[in-house]
Motif scaffolding. Structure first.
Motif, PDB file in Angstrom:
ATOM      1  N   GLY A 123       0.811  -1.209   0.000  1.00  0.00           N
ATOM      2  CA  GLY A 123       0.000   0.000   0.000  1.00  0.00           C
ATOM      3  C   GLY A 123       0.846   1.261   0.000  1.00  0.00           C
ATOM      4  O   GLY A 123       1.974   1.275   0.489  1.00  0.00           O
ATOM      5  N   THR A 124       0.291   2.315  -0.563  1.00  0.00           N
ATOM      6  CA  THR A 124       1.019   3.582  -0.633  1.00  0.00           C
ATOM      7  C   THR A 124       0.245   4.684   0.088  1.00  0.00           C
ATOM      8  O   THR A 124      -0.975   4.619   0.261  1.00  0.00           O
ATOM      9  CB  THR A 124       1.273   4.013  -2.084  1.00  0.00           C
ATOM     10  N   VAL A 125       1.002   5.690   0.494  1.00  0.00           N
ATOM     11  CA  VAL A 125       0.464   6.868   1.169  1.00  0.00           C
ATOM     12  C   VAL A 125       0.572   8.055   0.227  1.00  0.00           C
ATOM     13  O   VAL A 125       1.628   8.275  -0.384  1.00  0.00           O
ATOM     14  CB  VAL A 125       1.255   7.160   2.465  1.00  0.00           C
ATOM     15  N   LEU A 126      -0.512   8.812   0.087  1.00  0.00           N
ATOM     16  CA  LEU A 126      -0.506   9.998  -0.762  1.00  0.00           C
ATOM     17  C   LEU A 126      -0.844  11.232   0.076  1.00  0.00           C
ATOM     18  O   LEU A 126      -1.910  11.300   0.687  1.00  0.00           O
ATOM     19  CB  LEU A 126      -1.503   9.858  -1.907  1.00  0.00           C
ATOM     20  N   ILE A 127       0.081  12.178   0.103  1.00  0.00           N
ATOM     21  CA  ILE A 127      -0.099  13.422   0.855  1.00  0.00           C
ATOM     22  C   ILE A 127      -0.073  14.578  -0.134  1.00  0.00           C
ATOM     23  O   ILE A 127       0.861  14.706  -0.932  1.00  0.00           O
ATOM     24  CB  ILE A 127       0.998  13.613   1.909  1.00  0.00           C
ATOM     25  N   THR A 128      -1.091  15.427  -0.068  1.00  0.00           N
ATOM     26  CA  THR A 128      -1.173  16.588  -0.959  1.00  0.00           C
ATOM     27  C   THR A 128      -1.124  17.872  -0.148  1.00  0.00           C
ATOM     28  O   THR A 128      -1.840  18.015   0.842  1.00  0.00           O
ATOM     29  CB  THR A 128      -2.470  16.550  -1.791  1.00  0.00           C
ATOM     30  N   LEU A 129      -0.284  18.803  -0.589  1.00  0.00           N
ATOM     31  CA  LEU A 129      -0.169  20.119   0.045  1.00  0.00           C
ATOM     32  C   LEU A 129      -0.175  21.191  -1.033  1.00  0.00           C
ATOM     33  O   LEU A 129      -0.052  20.893  -2.218  1.00  0.00           O
ATOM     34  CB  LEU A 129       1.124  20.220   0.863  1.00  0.00           C
ATOM     35  N   ARG A 130      -0.277  22.446  -0.575  1.00  0.00           N
ATOM     36  CA  ARG A 130      -0.261  23.569  -1.512  1.00  0.00           C
ATOM     37  C   ARG A 130       0.966  24.427  -1.279  1.00  0.00           C
ATOM     38  O   ARG A 130       1.471  24.531  -0.171  1.00  0.00           O
ATOM     39  CB  ARG A 130      -1.504  24.444  -1.322  1.00  0.00           C
ATOM     40  N   ASN A 131       1.405  25.089  -2.344  1.00  0.00           N
ATOM     41  CA  ASN A 131       2.552  25.984  -2.251  1.00  0.00           C
ATOM     42  C   ASN A 131       2.097  27.411  -1.921  1.00  0.00           C
ATOM     43  O   ASN A 131       2.466  28.374  -2.567  1.00  0.00           O
ATOM     44  CB  ASN A 131       3.342  25.978  -3.560  1.00  0.00           C
ATOM     45  N   VAL A 132       1.249  27.516  -0.907  1.00  0.00           N
ATOM     46  CA  VAL A 132       0.772  28.811  -0.410  1.00  0.00           C
ATOM     47  C   VAL A 132       0.684  28.716   1.111  1.00  0.00           C
ATOM     48  O   VAL A 132       0.622  27.626   1.666  1.00  0.00           O
ATOM     49  CB  VAL A 132      -0.620  29.178  -0.982  1.00  0.00           C
ATOM     50  N   PRO A 133       0.657  29.859   1.817  1.00  0.00           N
ATOM     51  CA  PRO A 133       0.448  29.811   3.264  1.00  0.00           C
ATOM     52  C   PRO A 133      -0.903  29.166   3.569  1.00  0.00           C
ATOM     53  O   PRO A 133      -1.840  29.317   2.786  1.00  0.00           O
ATOM     54  CB  PRO A 133       0.444  31.292   3.673  1.00  0.00           C
ATOM     55  N   PRO A 134      -1.074  28.419   4.678  1.00  0.00           N
ATOM     56  CA  PRO A 134      -0.090  28.258   5.749  1.00  0.00           C
ATOM     57  C   PRO A 134       0.921  27.138   5.498  1.00  0.00           C
ATOM     58  O   PRO A 134       1.853  26.980   6.256  1.00  0.00           O
ATOM     59  CB  PRO A 134      -0.962  27.902   6.948  1.00  0.00           C
ATOM     60  N   TYR A 135       0.712  26.337   4.428  1.00  0.00           N
ATOM     61  CA  TYR A 135       1.568  25.167   4.219  1.00  0.00           C
ATOM     62  C   TYR A 135       3.032  25.553   4.017  1.00  0.00           C
ATOM     63  O   TYR A 135       3.928  24.860   4.478  1.00  0.00           O
ATOM     64  CB  TYR A 135       1.064  24.366   3.013  1.00  0.00           C
ATOM     65  N   THR A 136       3.275  26.684   3.341  1.00  0.00           N
ATOM     66  CA  THR A 136       4.652  27.099   3.096  1.00  0.00           C
ATOM     67  C   THR A 136       5.347  27.543   4.376  1.00  0.00           C
ATOM     68  O   THR A 136       6.566  27.704   4.391  1.00  0.00           O
ATOM     69  CB  THR A 136       4.690  28.258   2.077  1.00  0.00           C
ATOM     70  N   ASN A 137       4.585  27.766   5.428  1.00  0.00           N
ATOM     71  CA  ASN A 137       5.183  28.198   6.693  1.00  0.00           C
ATOM     72  C   ASN A 137       5.566  27.033   7.595  1.00  0.00           C
ATOM     73  O   ASN A 137       6.175  27.235   8.643  1.00  0.00           O
ATOM     74  CB  ASN A 137       4.206  29.104   7.462  1.00  0.00           C
ATOM     75  N   TRP A 138       5.182  25.827   7.226  1.00  0.00           N
ATOM     76  CA  TRP A 138       5.389  24.687   8.135  1.00  0.00           C
ATOM     77  C   TRP A 138       6.754  24.048   7.990  1.00  0.00           C
ATOM     78  O   TRP A 138       7.161  23.246   8.807  1.00  0.00           O
ATOM     79  CB  TRP A 138       4.357  23.591   7.866  1.00  0.00           C
ATOM     80  N   ARG A 139       7.419  24.375   6.878  1.00  0.00           N
ATOM     81  CA  ARG A 139       8.670  23.687   6.536  1.00  0.00           C
ATOM     82  C   ARG A 139       8.407  22.184   6.343  1.00  0.00           C
ATOM     83  O   ARG A 139       9.265  21.351   6.596  1.00  0.00           O
ATOM     84  CB  ARG A 139       9.756  23.901   7.597  1.00  0.00           C
ATOM     85  N   VAL A 140       7.190  21.848   5.936  1.00  0.00           N
ATOM     86  CA  VAL A 140       6.881  20.454   5.598  1.00  0.00           C
ATOM     87  C   VAL A 140       6.268  20.390   4.209  1.00  0.00           C
ATOM     88  O   VAL A 140       5.560  19.481   3.879  1.00  0.00           O
ATOM     89  CB  VAL A 140       5.896  19.809   6.612  1.00  0.00           C
ATOM     90  N   HIS A 141       6.545  21.404   3.378  1.00  0.00           N
ATOM     91  CA  HIS A 141       5.987  21.398   2.031  1.00  0.00           C
ATOM     92  C   HIS A 141       7.065  21.029   1.038  1.00  0.00           C
ATOM     93  O   HIS A 141       8.254  21.138   1.292  1.00  0.00           O
ATOM     94  CB  HIS A 141       5.414  22.773   1.683  1.00  0.00           C
ATOM     95  N   PHE A 142       6.661  20.584  -0.136  1.00  0.00           N
ATOM     96  CA  PHE A 142       7.529  20.227  -1.237  1.00  0.00           C
ATOM     97  C   PHE A 142       8.695  19.355  -0.793  1.00  0.00           C
ATOM     98  O   PHE A 142       8.497  18.261  -0.333  1.00  0.00           O
ATOM     99  CB  PHE A 142       7.980  21.505  -1.959  1.00  0.00           C
ATOM    100  N   SER A 143       9.960  19.810  -0.872  1.00  0.00           N
ATOM    101  CA  SER A 143      11.085  18.907  -0.617  1.00  0.00           C
ATOM    102  C   SER A 143      11.129  18.411   0.819  1.00  0.00           C
ATOM    103  O   SER A 143      11.756  17.400   1.111  1.00  0.00           O
ATOM    104  CB  SER A 143      12.407  19.612  -0.955  1.00  0.00           C
ATOM    105  N   ASP A 144      10.463  19.100   1.765  1.00  0.00           N
ATOM    106  CA  ASP A 144      10.512  18.681   3.158  1.00  0.00           C
ATOM    107  C   ASP A 144       9.539  17.555   3.469  1.00  0.00           C
ATOM    108  O   ASP A 144       9.693  16.866   4.473  1.00  0.00           O
ATOM    109  CB  ASP A 144      10.235  19.864   4.083  1.00  0.00           C
TER     110      ASP A 144
END
Length: 316
Positions: free
Chosen positions: A226-247
């Motif tokens: 089984g696989t896990v799929l996590i989706t985030l956006r490249n806008v606040p607040p996600y960009t403030n978490w340091r858990v977006h994109f490469s993180d």
């Protein structure tokens, strides 16, 4: 003689004007031909389709559904490749109780009614960081576990504490979801037309980072894990978490060590691929704020930025 010179001068000027006009026409024709050539070239390129990370045989667990509009899209009007996906293969969960959910998102009530009528399973009061505590999910395994736009929703004004709470949410989910993932071989996907591009922290994983061609299903007929799929956006607040994109891959692949004695180590994941998440592929889907409509009108998030999905499986 004088008249002849005047005529010659006029003819010369007219000839120059004619040459200039012809030159301009030739330049315009060349530009038009170049545009036409480029257009034809684009038409011959492979058509890149949005990535659909499910197959009609998958058992799918959706975490943190909010108003259940994604589950509704998956059941009622899915992409053509999923038209034979049984509704009974879908389990959609929400963190809130049923009453709290309908209070936050009034449109959730009709979505839930339709989902249940079609045979999908809907669960309330499910904490994505404590999935092992949900009796209904105990002993069950899923091919895909999806967490779209995770957000702790604690309303913490201190940014450092807010970042930490959302990082802990991601890590807690990755630790808890292990008990829900199907066992099998590591999935492999058909390559996109672009070469694999390793991420900054890649050591042994090559990642497909593109709009893949026919990459929605594993390229092996064997039973895959089984696989896990996590989706985030490249806008606040996600960009403030340091858990977006490469993180996001970094947290999954090299999670921090537990801080308390006796706590088992966090699981390590393998990053399989990442791809743009196209909301328009899921008709009627809306990304809603954790606070719901009680916050500001419809409780939808801001526009702009890129939605991106990362897909992981457990490492050997």
């Amino acid at each position: 003689m004088g008249h002849k010179k005047k005529t010659s001068l006029k003819a010369t000027l007219q000839s120059q004007q004619t040459r200039l006009k012809n030159k301009e026409k030739a330049a315009h024709a060349a530009e038009a031909a170049e545009r036409k050539t480029k257009h034809k070239g684009k038409g011959k390129a492979p058509v890149l389709r949005p990535n659909i990370p499910f197959t009609p045989t998958d058992k799918i667990l959706l975490i943190g559904e909010g108003n259940f509009s994604f589950a509704h899209a998956l059941v009622i009007d899915p992409p053509l490749s999923l038209e034979h996906l049984p509704s009974s293969n879908i389990t959609a969960t929400a963190y809130d109780s049923e009453e709290e959910c309908y209070d936050k998102y009034p449109d959730a009530r009709s979505n839930v009614f339709i989902l249940r009528e079609r045979g999908a399973e809907v669960l309330f009061g499910v904490d994505g960081t404590r999935l092992e505590k949900c009796n209904t999910l105990k002993g069950r395994r899923f091919d895909r576990v999806v967490f779209n736009f995770p957000h702790a929703g604690k309303g913490i004004t201190d940014q450092d504490r807010n970042i930490l709470s959302n990082q802990m949410l991601i890590l807690g989910f990755l630790r808890s979801v292990v008990s829900c993932l199907a066992e099998g071989t590591i999935p492999t996907y058909n390559l996109s037309r672009k070469p694999n591009r390793p991420t900054d922290d890649d050591d042994d994983d090559n990642v497909n980072d593109d709009e893949d061609i026919d990459a929605s299903s594993p390229s092996t007929a064997q039973r895959t894990r089984g696989t896990v799929l996590i989706t985030l956006r490249n806008v606040p607040p996600y960009t403030n978490w340091r858990v977006h994109f490469s993180d996001v891959p970094r947290l999954a692949k090299t999670p921090p060590k537990p801080t308390s004695l006796g706590t088992p180590p966090n699981p390590n994941y393998k990053l399989l691929r990442s791809f743009a998440f196209h909301r328009k592929m899921w008709k009627g889907y809306e990304h809603r704020m954790t606070k719901g409509e009680r916050a500001h009108g419809r409780g939808t998030t801001g526009e702009g930025g890129e939605d991106r999905t990362w897909e992981f499986c457990l490492k050997d």
